[in-house]
Enzyme design. Structure first.
Site, PDB file in Angstrom:
ATOM      1  N   ASP A  51       0.843  -1.203   0.000  1.00  0.00           N
ATOM      2  CA  ASP A  51       0.000   0.000   0.000  1.00  0.00           C
ATOM      3  C   ASP A  51       0.880   1.256   0.000  1.00  0.00           C
ATOM      4  OD1 ASP A  51       0.873  -0.092   2.623  1.00  0.00           O
ATOM      5  OD2 ASP A  51      -1.111   0.108   3.535  1.00  0.00           O
ATOM      6  N   SER A  52       2.216   1.060   0.037  1.00  0.00           N
ATOM      7  CA  SER A  52       3.146   2.172  -0.190  1.00  0.00           C
ATOM      8  C   SER A  52       2.889   2.807  -1.550  1.00  0.00           C
ATOM      9  CB  SER A  52       4.596   1.671  -0.109  1.00  0.00           C
ATOM     10  OG  SER A  52       4.775   0.524  -0.903  1.00  0.00           O
ATOM     11  N   ASP A  90      -1.091  -6.272  -0.239  1.00  0.00           N
ATOM     12  CA  ASP A  90      -1.237  -5.588   1.049  1.00  0.00           C
ATOM     13  C   ASP A  90      -2.710  -5.263   1.300  1.00  0.00           C
ATOM     14  OD1 ASP A  90       0.301  -4.773   3.158  1.00  0.00           O
ATOM     15  OD2 ASP A  90       1.157  -3.031   2.152  1.00  0.00           O
ATOM     16  N   LYS A 120      -0.993  -9.375   3.090  1.00  0.00           N
ATOM     17  CA  LYS A 120      -0.214  -8.880   4.236  1.00  0.00           C
ATOM     18  C   LYS A 120      -1.107  -7.993   5.095  1.00  0.00           C
ATOM     19  CE  LYS A 120       3.212  -5.709   3.914  1.00  0.00           C
ATOM     20  NZ  LYS A 120       2.660  -4.610   4.754  1.00  0.00           N
ATOM     21  N   GLU A 122      -1.054  -5.492   8.599  1.00  0.00           N
ATOM     22  CA  GLU A 122      -0.264  -4.777   9.629  1.00  0.00           C
ATOM     23  C   GLU A 122      -0.903  -4.956  10.999  1.00  0.00           C
ATOM     24  OE1 GLU A 122       0.385  -0.603   8.904  1.00  0.00           O
ATOM     25  OE2 GLU A 122       1.126  -0.960   6.875  1.00  0.00           O
ATOM     26  N   GLU A 189       9.415  -4.134  10.625  1.00  0.00           N
ATOM     27  CA  GLU A 189       9.779  -2.819  10.074  1.00  0.00           C
ATOM     28  C   GLU A 189      10.352  -1.897  11.142  1.00  0.00           C
ATOM     29  OE1 GLU A 189       7.011  -1.017   7.368  1.00  0.00           O
ATOM     30  OE2 GLU A 189       8.123   0.865   7.309  1.00  0.00           O
TER      31      GLU A 189
HETATM   32  O1  KIV Z   1       3.570  -1.113   1.675  1.00  0.00           O
HETATM   33  C1  KIV Z   1       4.720  -1.580   1.604  1.00  0.00           C
HETATM   34  O2  KIV Z   1       5.418  -1.399   0.596  1.00  0.00           O
HETATM   35  C2  KIV Z   1       5.203  -2.352   2.744  1.00  0.00           C
HETATM   36  C3  KIV Z   1       6.610  -2.771   2.851  1.00  0.00           C
HETATM   37  C4  KIV Z   1       6.910  -3.849   3.787  1.00  0.00           C
HETATM   38  C5  KIV Z   1       7.686  -2.273   2.133  1.00  0.00           C
HETATM   39  O3  KIV Z   1       4.443  -2.655   3.593  1.00  0.00           O
END
Ligand code: KIV
Length: 272
Positions: A51-52, A90, A120, A122, A189
């Site tokens: 999500d970056s 993400d 993924k 968080e 992270e």
């Molecule tokens: O959103 C992202 O790119 C990430 C990373 C671990 C680089 O969560």
């Protein structure tokens, strides 16, 4: 270059097996087809549609505005370029925090509507029920602890996490709980290298560090950071492998100059 039939597709068990074999896991982000294809051809193990993308592609200040629609779209176009790497998507802010049911419905979209093989998420212990339900539903989960960009307003900045003994114990415990819940790997992270070493030794699943030092089972960076395309700021943990931002600006400037001076197009770039 391996032929189509010789390309081995990475799977979740392949990533898990690295914990035992000790071969480091390599991971980078991609947000579009062409970048994904170039990356995949290098033999990278994991491609994350992070999500970056909110910051490096869409120009948002944080990752918070990123929507499920944006993530599904980018994961779909990335998947067109991926033949080898494990493709992880993400989960964006508020796509899994509201309820376990919503988390399953949203995570399921990645597997149904794109070629993602895992998602993924968080967060620590709070998200154990989400991880358990996703895994039980057949959706592999990569955990993510330490600095959580979706919680940026809680921290007030992208600060190092797990510095004092209390915070580091919470992170160690979170890592164990996420692994127990069925996460197949954990992104760590921006935490001290020694804490990452301890977590890596304590959990049975691979850890993948970003700003977490050399003792993790693998490493991940944002591609646009390591290529120097996103050059607004450079966190200490980013190693620049190229300065493409500078190169691109120079190329754009040269193009403008060439048009203004009559140097472009030349005869061999024109038709008679
Ligand atoms: O959103 C992202 O790119 C990430 C990373 C671990 C680089 O969560």
């Amino acid at each position: 270059m391996p032929t189509e039939s010789e390309i081995k597709k990475m799977t979740v068990p392949d990533i898990l097996a690295r914990k035992k074999s000790g071969k480091k896991i390599t991971a980078l982000t991609a947000y579009d087809y062409l970048m994904a294809e170039m990356l995949d051809e290098t033999g990278i193990d994991i491609i994350l549609v992070g999500d970056s993308l909110g910051m490096v592609v869409s120009g948002y200040e944080t990752t918070l505005p990123v929507t499920m629609e944006e993530m599904v779209y980018h994961t779909r176009i990335v998947s067109k370029g991926v033949k080898h790497a494990l493709l992880v998507a993400d989960m964006p802010f508020l796509s899994y925090q509201v309820s376990v049911e919503q988390a399953v419905a949203n995570a399921g979209r990645f597997l149904k509507e794109t070629a993602a093989q895992a998602v993924k998420v968080e967060g620590g212990r709070t998200f154990v029920p989400v991880v358990e339900k996703l895994v039980a539903s057949g959706i592999p989960v990569m955990g993510h602890i330490g600095l959580l960009p979706q919680s940026i307003h809680k921290y007030g900045g992208y600060k190092l996490q797990g510095k004092d003994p209390r915070a580091s114990n919470i992170l160690k415990d979170d890592a164990r709980r996420l692994a127990d819940a069925g996460a197949f790997s954990l992104v760590l992270e921006k935490i001290p290298a020694e804490l990452a070493r301890e977590i890596t030794a304590a959990v049975p699943v691979p850890t993948i560090g970003i700003g977490a030092g050399p003792h993790c089972d693998g490493q991940i960076l944002v591609s646009h950071d390591m290529l120097g395309i996103y050059d607004k700021f450079k966190p200490r943990f980013v190693r620049r492998y190229a300065e493409l931002g500078k190169e691109m600006r120079m190329a754009f400037k040269k193009y403008i100059d060439d048009i203004q001076s009559g140097n472009f197009p030349a005869e061999d770039e024109s038709f008679s």
